[in-house]
Design a protein around this motif. Structure first.
Motif, PDB file in Angstrom:
ATOM      1  N   ASN A   1       0.867  -1.355  -0.115  1.00 36.34           N
ATOM      2  CA  ASN A   1       0.221   0.119  -0.161  1.00 36.34           C
ATOM      3  C   ASN A   1       0.899   1.425  -0.132  1.00 36.34           C
ATOM      4  O   ASN A   1       0.190   2.486   0.002  1.00 36.34           O
ATOM      5  CB  ASN A   1      -0.968   0.205   1.105  1.00 36.34           C
ATOM      6  N   ASP A   2       2.172   0.989   0.120  1.00 38.18           N
ATOM      7  CA  ASP A   2       2.941   2.258   0.014  1.00 38.18           C
ATOM      8  C   ASP A   2       3.088   2.723  -1.293  1.00 38.18           C
ATOM      9  O   ASP A   2       3.756   2.119  -1.984  1.00 38.18           O
ATOM     10  CB  ASP A   2       4.275   1.824   0.649  1.00 38.18           C
ATOM     11  N   PRO A   3       2.853   3.943  -1.563  1.00 39.04           N
ATOM     12  CA  PRO A   3       3.185   4.318  -3.110  1.00 39.04           C
ATOM     13  C   PRO A   3       4.612   4.709  -3.331  1.00 39.04           C
ATOM     14  O   PRO A   3       4.868   4.521  -4.527  1.00 39.04           O
ATOM     15  CB  PRO A   3       2.419   5.615  -3.162  1.00 39.04           C
ATOM     16  N   GLU A   4       5.283   4.757  -2.522  1.00 42.84           N
ATOM     17  CA  GLU A   4       6.926   4.838  -2.768  1.00 42.84           C
ATOM     18  C   GLU A   4       7.403   3.382  -3.016  1.00 42.84           C
ATOM     19  O   GLU A   4       8.725   3.634  -3.471  1.00 42.84           O
ATOM     20  CB  GLU A   4       7.588   5.602  -1.576  1.00 42.84           C
ATOM     21  N   VAL A   5       6.843   2.384  -2.549  1.00 39.26           N
ATOM     22  CA  VAL A   5       7.505   1.234  -2.956  1.00 39.26           C
ATOM     23  C   VAL A   5       7.461   0.768  -4.435  1.00 39.26           C
ATOM     24  O   VAL A   5       6.350   0.861  -4.836  1.00 39.26           O
ATOM     25  CB  VAL A   5       6.866  -0.054  -1.877  1.00 39.26           C
ATOM     26  N   ASP A   6       8.373   0.483  -4.989  1.00 36.60           N
ATOM     27  CA  ASP A   6       8.328   0.339  -6.474  1.00 36.60           C
ATOM     28  C   ASP A   6       8.929  -0.929  -6.935  1.00 36.60           C
ATOM     29  O   ASP A   6       9.538  -1.275  -7.871  1.00 36.60           O
ATOM     30  CB  ASP A   6       9.233   1.299  -7.192  1.00 36.60           C
ATOM     31  N   PHE A   7       9.006  -1.806  -5.896  1.00 36.66           N
ATOM     32  CA  PHE A   7       9.293  -3.242  -6.126  1.00 36.66           C
ATOM     33  C   PHE A   7       8.227  -4.314  -5.726  1.00 36.66           C
ATOM     34  O   PHE A   7       7.246  -4.004  -4.972  1.00 36.66           O
ATOM     35  CB  PHE A   7      10.631  -3.883  -5.488  1.00 36.66           C
ATOM     36  N   GLU A   8       8.100  -5.513  -6.480  1.00 37.31           N
ATOM     37  CA  GLU A   8       7.253  -6.558  -6.152  1.00 37.31           C
ATOM     38  C   GLU A   8       7.592  -7.077  -4.664  1.00 37.31           C
ATOM     39  O   GLU A   8       8.674  -7.333  -4.153  1.00 37.31           O
ATOM     40  CB  GLU A   8       7.450  -7.768  -6.997  1.00 37.31           C
ATOM     41  N   VAL A   9       6.320  -7.218  -4.024  1.00 33.38           N
ATOM     42  CA  VAL A   9       6.452  -7.754  -2.658  1.00 33.38           C
ATOM     43  C   VAL A   9       5.226  -8.343  -2.236  1.00 33.38           C
ATOM     44  O   VAL A   9       3.986  -8.244  -2.595  1.00 33.38           O
ATOM     45  CB  VAL A   9       6.793  -6.608  -1.666  1.00 33.38           C
ATOM     46  N   ASP A  10       5.542  -9.715  -1.683  1.00 31.41           N
ATOM     47  CA  ASP A  10       4.128 -10.265  -0.995  1.00 31.41           C
ATOM     48  C   ASP A  10       4.606 -11.244   0.341  1.00 31.41           C
ATOM     49  O   ASP A  10       5.819 -11.104   0.634  1.00 31.41           O
ATOM     50  CB  ASP A  10       3.470 -10.964  -2.238  1.00 31.41           C
ATOM     51  N   GLY A  11       3.563 -11.567   0.806  1.00 30.48           N
ATOM     52  CA  GLY A  11       3.711 -12.499   1.936  1.00 30.48           C
ATOM     53  C   GLY A  11       2.492 -12.427   3.006  1.00 30.48           C
ATOM     54  O   GLY A  11       1.371 -11.669   2.481  1.00 30.48           O
ATOM     55  N   GLU A  12       2.265 -13.265   3.962  1.00 28.79           N
ATOM     56  CA  GLU A  12       3.417 -14.043   4.389  1.00 28.79           C
ATOM     57  C   GLU A  12       3.419 -15.325   3.593  1.00 28.79           C
ATOM     58  O   GLU A  12       2.241 -15.666   3.071  1.00 28.79           O
ATOM     59  CB  GLU A  12       3.350 -14.198   5.674  1.00 28.79           C
ATOM     60  N   MET A  13       4.431 -15.841   3.298  1.00 26.98           N
ATOM     61  CA  MET A  13       4.536 -16.989   2.689  1.00 26.98           C
ATOM     62  C   MET A  13       5.819 -17.971   3.141  1.00 26.98           C
ATOM     63  O   MET A  13       6.562 -17.437   3.829  1.00 26.98           O
ATOM     64  CB  MET A  13       4.657 -16.726   1.077  1.00 26.98           C
ATOM     65  N   GLN A  14       5.405 -19.291   2.802  1.00 25.87           N
ATOM     66  CA  GLN A  14       6.523 -20.193   3.366  1.00 25.87           C
ATOM     67  C   GLN A  14       7.986 -20.108   2.259  1.00 25.87           C
ATOM     68  O   GLN A  14       7.677 -19.579   1.180  1.00 25.87           O
ATOM     69  CB  GLN A  14       6.111 -21.618   3.114  1.00 25.87           C
ATOM     70  N   ALA A  15       8.945 -20.496   2.976  1.00 31.30           N
ATOM     71  CA  ALA A  15      10.342 -20.267   2.138  1.00 31.30           C
ATOM     72  C   ALA A  15      10.268 -21.086   0.905  1.00 31.30           C
ATOM     73  O   ALA A  15      10.455 -20.531  -0.196  1.00 31.30           O
ATOM     74  CB  ALA A  15      11.403 -20.684   2.946  1.00 31.30           C
ATOM     75  N   ASP A  16       9.433 -22.129   0.554  1.00 35.61           N
ATOM     76  CA  ASP A  16       9.392 -22.832  -0.694  1.00 35.61           C
ATOM     77  C   ASP A  16       8.499 -22.097  -1.693  1.00 35.61           C
ATOM     78  O   ASP A  16       8.920 -22.056  -2.928  1.00 35.61           O
ATOM     79  CB  ASP A  16       9.260 -24.276  -0.570  1.00 35.61           C
ATOM     80  N   THR A  17       7.478 -21.627  -1.131  1.00 30.00           N
ATOM     81  CA  THR A  17       6.538 -20.789  -2.078  1.00 30.00           C
ATOM     82  C   THR A  17       7.458 -19.667  -2.623  1.00 30.00           C
ATOM     83  O   THR A  17       7.295 -19.186  -3.883  1.00 30.00           O
ATOM     84  CB  THR A  17       5.433 -20.123  -1.231  1.00 30.00           C
ATOM     85  N   ALA A  18       8.153 -18.963  -1.510  1.00 25.70           N
ATOM     86  CA  ALA A  18       9.186 -17.695  -2.112  1.00 25.70           C
ATOM     87  C   ALA A  18       9.974 -17.967  -3.407  1.00 25.70           C
ATOM     88  O   ALA A  18      10.107 -17.146  -4.147  1.00 25.70           O
ATOM     89  CB  ALA A  18       9.716 -16.904  -1.150  1.00 25.70           C
ATOM     90  N   VAL A  19      10.630 -19.350  -3.105  1.00 29.34           N
ATOM     91  CA  VAL A  19      11.611 -19.590  -4.355  1.00 29.34           C
ATOM     92  C   VAL A  19      11.430 -20.412  -5.400  1.00 29.34           C
ATOM     93  O   VAL A  19      12.046 -20.755  -6.241  1.00 29.34           O
ATOM     94  CB  VAL A  19      13.023 -19.973  -3.612  1.00 29.34           C
ATOM     95  N   VAL A  20      10.104 -21.005  -5.256  1.00 30.36           N
ATOM     96  CA  VAL A  20       9.959 -22.196  -6.172  1.00 30.36           C
ATOM     97  C   VAL A  20       8.679 -21.839  -7.382  1.00 30.36           C
ATOM     98  O   VAL A  20       7.669 -21.304  -6.771  1.00 30.36           O
ATOM     99  CB  VAL A  20       9.346 -23.511  -5.716  1.00 30.36           C
ATOM    100  N   GLU A  21       9.268 -21.450  -8.546  1.00 30.52           N
ATOM    101  CA  GLU A  21       8.308 -20.801  -9.447  1.00 30.52           C
ATOM    102  C   GLU A  21       7.189 -21.665  -9.610  1.00 30.52           C
ATOM    103  O   GLU A  21       6.083 -21.111  -9.785  1.00 30.52           O
ATOM    104  CB  GLU A  21       9.061 -20.922 -10.868  1.00 30.52           C
ATOM    105  N   ASP A  22       7.089 -23.195  -9.693  1.00 24.55           N
ATOM    106  CA  ASP A  22       5.794 -23.786  -9.835  1.00 24.55           C
ATOM    107  C   ASP A  22       4.922 -23.647  -8.647  1.00 24.55           C
ATOM    108  O   ASP A  22       3.628 -23.728  -8.884  1.00 24.55           O
ATOM    109  CB  ASP A  22       6.232 -25.272  -9.750  1.00 24.55           C
ATOM    110  N   ILE A  23       5.335 -23.476  -7.661  1.00 22.87           N
ATOM    111  CA  ILE A  23       4.391 -23.179  -6.583  1.00 22.87           C
ATOM    112  C   ILE A  23       3.741 -21.787  -6.386  1.00 22.87           C
ATOM    113  O   ILE A  23       2.364 -21.489  -6.353  1.00 22.87           O
ATOM    114  CB  ILE A  23       5.176 -23.421  -5.075  1.00 22.87           C
ATOM    115  N   LEU A  24       4.707 -20.778  -6.960  1.00 21.38           N
ATOM    116  CA  LEU A  24       4.191 -19.589  -6.999  1.00 21.38           C
ATOM    117  C   LEU A  24       2.918 -19.336  -8.180  1.00 21.38           C
ATOM    118  O   LEU A  24       2.113 -18.507  -8.026  1.00 21.38           O
ATOM    119  CB  LEU A  24       5.399 -18.537  -7.089  1.00 21.38           C
ATOM    120  N   GLU A  25       3.273 -19.862  -9.343  1.00 28.01           N
ATOM    121  CA  GLU A  25       2.613 -20.015 -10.390  1.00 28.01           C
ATOM    122  C   GLU A  25       1.009 -20.987 -10.339  1.00 28.01           C
ATOM    123  O   GLU A  25       0.207 -20.791 -11.006  1.00 28.01           O
ATOM    124  CB  GLU A  25       3.372 -20.224 -11.763  1.00 28.01           C
TER     125      GLU A  25
END
Ligand code: ACO
Length: 353
Positions: free
Chosen positions: A253-277
């Motif tokens: 919600n911060d208009p100054e943040v210009d990068f992708e961010v999400d959470g909370e999530m488990q570590a494998d969700t964060a780094v494994v493309e198949d889980i994210l997609e």
């Protein structure tokens, strides 16, 4: 035949392993080469608080020789020169010896900064003479050096406290944090906080994410941040999972943040493309995260060490973010190359001041 194929397999594995190793080292070397070259373009004064330490003297030699930084060794001049001669290093390092009278002014400055925190004038004098972390911090605070490196021979918190007290956080920051850059075969990860905040609340997590993303950008990496937990997007509700969830919401919600961010999530969700997609295709992360924000210091410190020791990552850090001036607190037992790398990071940081 069985033996033969066993041996062949071993050879193959070894080959694959070495290749992997080279690729991985290649990546971290490449990143560090960019940083060190940038440092060389405009070397800055880096104060080494543990100036009498052999590794610091070796690092100072390399920094000066390669033009990465102008090292300033803090400590007994006699002891530094003796070690330099014993090591056969042919250079004249700049030395700040706390016993010289020239540095009386630093005690005055420390007193000025800390007298409303219970420090008397004579205590300030004592701190400057006996604890080079204070002397180094005041030097940097006063602009007599551009950056400070310490921590090699100290318990981490006792090396960190003087710079926190004297230099403090940047104008737009309230919390410092320790970031490790971890390089793997095909990716790099910025992991935080690994060294400072014991039990961060959502405000700390939000700030640490911003600092870490900014650091990633300074390495020319487009940040994608994940706030880690043991639950995925609200699958478990409690105090522990709410902090990273709220931090992710605040950042989104911060208009100054210009990068992708999400959470909370488990570590494998964060780094494994198949889980994210797959399961979590609604996530704001288009690709796997490269900025991993841990929910507390236990997780962060344990997590990066496992990645380094079992995951085979090359680790550069800890890089202290959020400070008003470049300061890095090394870990006991770090090597000369770690000092040189962090000095390079500090110089580039100082160039951007
Ligand atoms: N960010 C910025 N400044 C801070 C922070 C922070 N997270 N925490 C404290 N400070 C400031 C305070 O505001 C204070 O400044 P002030 O005196 O001008 O008001 C100063 O630092 C000292 O604060 P204290 O409350 O006296 O210090 P504390 O005892 O809380 O120590 C410290 C702070 C050292 C960061 C502590 O939280 C700590 O020990 N953290 C864990 C460090 C650690 O053990 N890391 C893991 C090991 S690292 C490794 O891998 C070896």
């Amino acid at each position: 035949a069985a033996m033969e194929s066993g041996a062949a397999r071993k050879e193959l594995d070894l080959e694959a392993y070495t290749e992997g190793l080279e690729a991985r080292l290649g990546k971290s070397r490449e990143m560090m080469r960019v940083v060190l070259n940038k440092a060389k373009s405009d070397p800055k004064r880096v104060a080494l608080a543990e100036g009498t330490d052999e590794k610091m003297i070796r690092a100072a030699f390399q920094l000066q020789e390669q033009g990465i930084a102008e090292p300033v060794l803090i400590g007994s001049r006699k002891s530094i020169e003796r070690t330099r001669d014993r090591l056969g290093l042919d250079f004249e390092p700049e030395v700040v010896d706390p016993r010289d009278d020239d540095y009386e002014g630093y005690a005055d400055r420390l007193y000025e900064l800390r007298r409303r925190k219970g420090v008397t004038r004579s205590e300030a004098e004592e701190l400057i003479r006996r604890d080079t972390n204070y002397l180094g911090s005041v030097m940097v605070e006063q602009g007599d050096a551009d950056a400070l490196l310490t921590g090699l021979t100290h318990h981490y918190p006792s090396a960190l406290r003087p710079p926190l007290q004297v230099i403090g956080t940047a104008e737009d920051a309230n919390y410092a944090a320790g970031v490790y850059l971890l390089t793997f075969k095909n990716r790099v990860i910025f992991a935080a906080d690994t060294t400072v905040n014991l039990a961060p609340d959502e405000e700390v997590l939000t700030e640490v994410t911003k600092h870490t993303a900014a650091l990633a950008k300074s390495f020319n990496v487009e940040p994608r941040a994940a706030l880690l937990s043991y639950s995925n997007f609200g699958s478990v509700d409690n105090e522990g999972t709410l902090k990273p969830r709220r931090a992710a919401e605040a950042l989104q919600n911060d208009p100054e943040v210009d990068f992708e961010v999400d959470g909370e999530m488990q570590a494998d969700t964060a780094v494994v493309e198949d889980i994210l997609e797959g399961t979590y295709d609604f996530s704001d992360l288009e690709d796997p995260a490269n900025v991993l924000i841990f929910p507390n210091l236990e997780a962060g410190n344990i997590g990066y060490k496992l990645l380094q020791r079992l995951g085979g990552a090359e680790a550069i850090g800890p890089m202290l973010v959020g400070m008003d001036k470049p300061v890095h607190v090394l870990q006991r037992g770090d090597e000369v190359k770690d000092i040189v790398n962090l000095a390079g990071v500090a110089v580039v940081d100082a160039q951007n001041e």
